[in-house]
Design an enzyme around this catalytic site. Structure first.
Site, PDB file in Angstrom:
ATOM      1  N   LYS A 182       0.613  -1.017  -0.074  1.00  0.00           N
ATOM      2  CA  LYS A 182       0.093   0.006   0.004  1.00  0.00           C
ATOM      3  C   LYS A 182       0.750   1.364   0.026  1.00  0.00           C
ATOM      4  O   LYS A 182       2.120   1.330   0.831  1.00  0.00           O
ATOM      5  CB  LYS A 182      -1.022   0.089   1.304  1.00  0.00           C
ATOM      6  CG  LYS A 182      -1.940  -0.956   1.021  1.00  0.00           C
ATOM      7  CD  LYS A 182      -3.002  -0.770   2.276  1.00  0.00           C
ATOM      8  CE  LYS A 182      -3.506  -2.261   2.537  1.00  0.00           C
ATOM      9  NZ  LYS A 182      -5.106  -2.062   1.821  1.00  0.00           N
ATOM     10  N   GLU A 216     -13.071  -2.653   9.937  1.00  0.00           N
ATOM     11  CA  GLU A 216     -13.840  -2.708   8.414  1.00  0.00           C
ATOM     12  C   GLU A 216     -15.318  -2.733   8.873  1.00  0.00           C
ATOM     13  O   GLU A 216     -15.768  -3.007   9.957  1.00  0.00           O
ATOM     14  CB  GLU A 216     -13.685  -4.105   8.094  1.00  0.00           C
ATOM     15  CG  GLU A 216     -12.111  -4.300   7.815  1.00  0.00           C
ATOM     16  CD  GLU A 216     -11.840  -5.727   7.012  1.00  0.00           C
ATOM     17  OE1 GLU A 216     -12.636  -6.643   7.165  1.00  0.00           O
ATOM     18  OE2 GLU A 216     -10.891  -5.744   6.479  1.00  0.00           O
ATOM     19  N   ASP A 235      -5.755 -12.964  11.615  1.00  0.00           N
ATOM     20  CA  ASP A 235      -5.822 -12.729  10.545  1.00  0.00           C
ATOM     21  C   ASP A 235      -5.368 -11.260  10.007  1.00  0.00           C
ATOM     22  O   ASP A 235      -4.687 -11.120   8.934  1.00  0.00           O
ATOM     23  CB  ASP A 235      -7.421 -12.676  10.245  1.00  0.00           C
ATOM     24  CG  ASP A 235      -7.865 -12.178   8.775  1.00  0.00           C
ATOM     25  OD1 ASP A 235      -7.232 -12.702   7.780  1.00  0.00           O
ATOM     26  OD2 ASP A 235      -8.712 -11.252   8.572  1.00  0.00           O
ATOM     27  N   HIS A 240      -0.507  -8.188   9.037  1.00  0.00           N
ATOM     28  CA  HIS A 240      -0.335  -6.686   8.529  1.00  0.00           C
ATOM     29  C   HIS A 240      -0.082  -5.560   9.620  1.00  0.00           C
ATOM     30  O   HIS A 240       0.665  -4.586   9.492  1.00  0.00           O
ATOM     31  CB  HIS A 240      -1.781  -6.247   8.143  1.00  0.00           C
ATOM     32  CG  HIS A 240      -2.287  -7.168   6.981  1.00  0.00           C
ATOM     33  ND1 HIS A 240      -1.472  -7.694   6.164  1.00  0.00           N
ATOM     34  CD2 HIS A 240      -3.521  -7.748   6.834  1.00  0.00           C
ATOM     35  CE1 HIS A 240      -2.239  -8.527   5.380  1.00  0.00           C
ATOM     36  NE2 HIS A 240      -3.539  -8.628   5.818  1.00  0.00           N
TER      37      HIS A 240
HETATM   38  C1  BG6 Z   1      -6.843  -9.763   4.531  1.00  0.00           C
HETATM   39  C2  BG6 Z   1      -7.647 -10.404   5.455  1.00  0.00           C
HETATM   40  O1  BG6 Z   1      -5.514 -10.216   4.671  1.00  0.00           O
HETATM   41  O2  BG6 Z   1      -6.680  -8.147   4.479  1.00  0.00           O
HETATM   42  C3  BG6 Z   1      -9.079  -9.667   5.453  1.00  0.00           C
HETATM   43  O3  BG6 Z   1      -7.674 -11.745   5.293  1.00  0.00           O
HETATM   44  C4  BG6 Z   1      -9.109  -8.248   5.698  1.00  0.00           C
HETATM   45  O4  BG6 Z   1      -9.784 -10.426   6.634  1.00  0.00           O
HETATM   46  C5  BG6 Z   1      -8.172  -7.870   4.674  1.00  0.00           C
HETATM   47  O5  BG6 Z   1     -10.411  -7.933   5.301  1.00  0.00           O
HETATM   48  C6  BG6 Z   1      -8.025  -6.095   4.788  1.00  0.00           C
HETATM   49  O6  BG6 Z   1      -7.182  -5.798   3.642  1.00  0.00           O
HETATM   50  P1  BG6 Z   1      -7.731  -4.358   2.846  1.00  0.00           P
HETATM   51  O7  BG6 Z   1      -6.500  -4.189   1.884  1.00  0.00           O
HETATM   52  O8  BG6 Z   1      -9.045  -4.349   2.519  1.00  0.00           O
HETATM   53  O9  BG6 Z   1      -7.434  -3.258   4.204  1.00  0.00           O
END
Ligand code: BG6
Length: 493
Positions: A182, A216, A235, A240
C-alpha cells in the site's frame, strides 16, 4: 527490461484471484508493465479450455476494473491467458503441467507459482511441484508466492518452513503481506527517513503511546471456512498490523535494499516484550460482533453467518498492547486493534505525544491542555495530519486544537492496488516488500501466548453490536485513564 515469465495461479477461480490477482494483472497490462512474452496459466479442477477461462476472466474483470472495462486492453491480456486442468493433490497433474511448460515454445521458462490456495495445501503443492522438477532452475528461475497466514502458530510456521526448504531456497520464496504494497504504508518510511524534522521526536522522550487500527464495516464475507478457525488476531494483527508496527518503530536501515530493511524490521519484532501467560488479560482483548446496524441496515451477528459454528468463540475484534524493550521505545505502550463489522472502515497509525514538561497555562482558562497527535491515515484517505494546540482568537487565554494537514494524493495521481506493485516486484526479484522467514517466526512469537490462552477459554467472549467501535471493556488495556482509542484521524472533541 523484465524477464519474460509464466505466471501460474493455483486457486485461479477463487476469491483472491478474482478480487485481487486478475484485476492487478489487467491494470499492469493497461499500464504496459507486463513483460512482453508473459503468459498466465490458470490452474484449476474445472473441465475448461482456454476459451472458458478467458470468458471467466472477462466476466470477473468487467465490474471491477478502474476507469471501466476496456476491450483493447483486454484483447492484449487475453493472448496471455491459458487454462490448465489439474488437481492440486494429483502428482500426474504436475507432471503434465511440467510437460506443458517445458515442451512448448509458447511458455517462458522463468516461472512464478502463485499459491492462491488454502495454507494447509502449501506443503503438498510444493512437494508436487518438486517431484515434477518444476522447482529446478535449470532453464530459468522459479519463484513461489505464498499468502498469509504462514502457519497457524509459531510451531506450525516452523514446520511449514522446514517442508518448504526441502525443495526451495529462501530467495525463491515471496511471502506476501499486501499491506506492504500500500502506498501510504511505504510512505511511513519516506515520512520518517526522508525528513529530518520528526526524528528527534520519534522516541520515548516525546511519544506517549502509539495506536494502530484497522477497522472494517464488512463481516467475514463468506470466508467462514478460513476465518472461524483463524480469528482476527491471526488474520490481521500477526501479519499486517505487526508489519505496520515494524515500519513505525524500526531504526533507519543501512540502505533500502531488501536485507537491510528486513534486518531492521526483525530487530523490532525481537525486541517486543513477550506477553507472560499470566498477563494475557492485561495485554489482549477479544470480542465478537452481534447483530446490529451498518449503513442504516440491520445485519446479522457473527454466529449467524454461514459456516460459523454455533458455539464459536472466534474473535472478530482483537486488541493487544505491546512494549518494545529497546532504547528508543522502552515504556511506550503500543496498542494494535482490528475488527470486522465496526462503525467505519479505516486504517490509521495514531501517535500521541506527551504533555509539555511544565503546564504553564494551568491558572488560565486553558482547563486541560489536549495532547498533540501525529496521524497517518492509510485508508480510505492517505494523509498525514499533525494536531497541535493554538490560542483561540479573542481576549481570553483559551486553546484549541488546530491541524496541519498533508494529503498525499493530488488530483491526477494514479491510484493503484497493492497487488499491482507486489506482482511486479516478484517478476523483478525484489524482496523488499516481502516477509523473510524470521519476520514471520518472530511475529508468531508475539501473538502465540495470547492465542494459547484464548484457545483454552471456550465458554465466553465479549460481544459488540455490529456497526460500533467494539465493547467498552477494551478500554482496560490502556495504561492510563487519559488514554483512549482514537477512532478517526479527523479532529475529535
Ligand atoms: C486480509 C484479511 O489479509 O486483509 C481480511 O484476510 C481483511 O480479513 C483484509 O479484510 C483487509 O485488507 P484491505 O486491503 O481491504 O485493508
Amino acid at each position: 527490461m523484465l524477464d519474460p515469465c509464466t505466471f501460474v495461479i493455483f486457486g485461479s477461480t477463487g476469491n483472491l484471484s478474482k478480487r485481487k490477482l486478475l484485476p492487478a494483472l489487467y491494470h499492469l497490462e493497461a499500464a504496459n508493465r507486463l513483460p512482453d512474452e508473459m503468459k498466465i496459466i490458470g490452474f484449476g479442477r474445472r473441465d475448461w479450455g482456454d476459451e472458458q477461462w478467458r470468458d471467466f476472466v472477462k466476466e470477473v474483470l468487467t465490474p471491477q476494473v478502474r476507469d471501466g472495462f476496456n476491450e483493447e486492453i483486454f484483447s492484449r491480456l487475453v493472448h496471455r491467458l491459458h487454462f490448465f486442468q489439474g488437481n492440486l493433490d494429483d502428482k500426474d497433474s504436475f507432471k503434465a503441467l511440467s510437460d506443458k511448460i517445458e515442451n512448448s515454445e509458447e511458455f517462458p521458462k522463468n516461472v512464478i507459482f502463485y499459491m492462491s490456495i488454502r495454507p494447509a495445501e502449501y506443503t503438498q503443492v510444493i512437494k508436487n511441484l518438486a517431484n515434477a522438477n518444476l522447482l529446478i532452475e535449470e532453464h530459468g528461475w522459479r519463484r513461489i508466492v505464498v499468502e498469509k497466514p504462514f502457519g497457524y502458530d509459531r510451531e506450525s510456521a516452523q514446520m511449514l518452513q522446514q517442508n518448504m526448504m526441502k525443495h526451495l531456497r529462501e530467495e525463491q520464496v515471496f511471502r506476501i503481506d499486501h499491506y506492504l504494497g500500500k502506498g501510504t504504508v511505504q510512505n511511513v518510511l519516506v515520512f520518517r527517513f526522508a525528513n529530518v524534522m520528526m526524528e528527534p521526536l520519534w522516541n520515548r522522550n516525546y511519544i506517549d503511546h502509539i495506536q494502530i487500527t484497522h477497522s472494517e464495516t464488512v463481516g467475514i464475507e463468506g470466508r467462514a471456512d478460513y476465518f472461524d478457525s483463524a480469528g482476527a488476531l491471526r488474520d490481521m494483527i500477526q501479519s499486517h498490523l505487526l508489519q505496520l508496527l515494524t515500519l513505525v518503530a524500526m531504526e533507519p536501515p543501512a540502505s533500502m535494499d531488501a536485507e537491510s530493511l528486513r534486518d531492521e524490521k526483525v530487530k523490532v519484532l525481537k525486541s517486543i516484550r513477550p506477553i507472560p501467560q499470566n498477563a494475557v488479560h492485561a495485554h489482549a482483548f477479544r470480542a465478537q460482533y452481534a447483530s446490529g446496524i451498518i449503513h442504516g441496515e440491520k445485519v446479522p451477528g457473527y454466529l449467524d453467518a454461514d459456516g460459523v459454528d454455533e458455539d464459536s468463540v472466534t474473535e472478530t475484534y482483537a486488541a493487544i498492547k505491546l512494549y518494545i524493550d529497546n532504547w528508543r521505545w522502552r515504556g511506550v505502550p503500543i496498542y494494535l486493534r482490528t475488527g470486522k463489522r465496526m462503525a467505519e472502515s479505516r486504517s490509521a497509525i495514531s501517535i500521541r505525544f506527551k504533555h509539555p514538561p511544565q503546564l504553564l497555562f494551568r491558572n488560565t482558562q486553558v482547563e486541560r491542555l489536549k495532547p498533540d497527535w501525529l496521524l497517518l491515515g492509510i485508508q480510505p484517505n492517505e494523509c498525514v495530519r499533525i494536531e497541535m494546540q493554538v490560542k483561540e482568537s479573542g481576549l481570553e487565554m483559551r486553546t484549541r486544537t488546530s491541524s496541519l494537514d498533508a494529503s498525499f494524493n493530488k488530483e491526477g495521481d494514479t491510484l493503484y492496488d497493492a497487488y499491482e506493485g507486489l506482482l511486479l516486484d516478484v517478476v523483478e526479484n525484489d524482496h523488499s516488500l516481502f516477509l523473510r522467514y524470521d519476520e514471520v517466526e518472530w511475529a508468531w512469537r508475539v501473538v502465540d501466548p495470547v492465542l494459547r490462552m484464548w484457545a483454552t477459554e471456550r465458554d465466553f467472549i465479549h460481544t459488540y453490536p455490529a456497526g460500533t467501535w467494539g465493547p467498552k471493556e477494551t478500554q482496560r488495556l490502556f495504561d492510563h485513564a487519559d488514554q483512549f482509542w482514537r477512532h478517526s484521524i479527523e479532529p475529535e472533541d
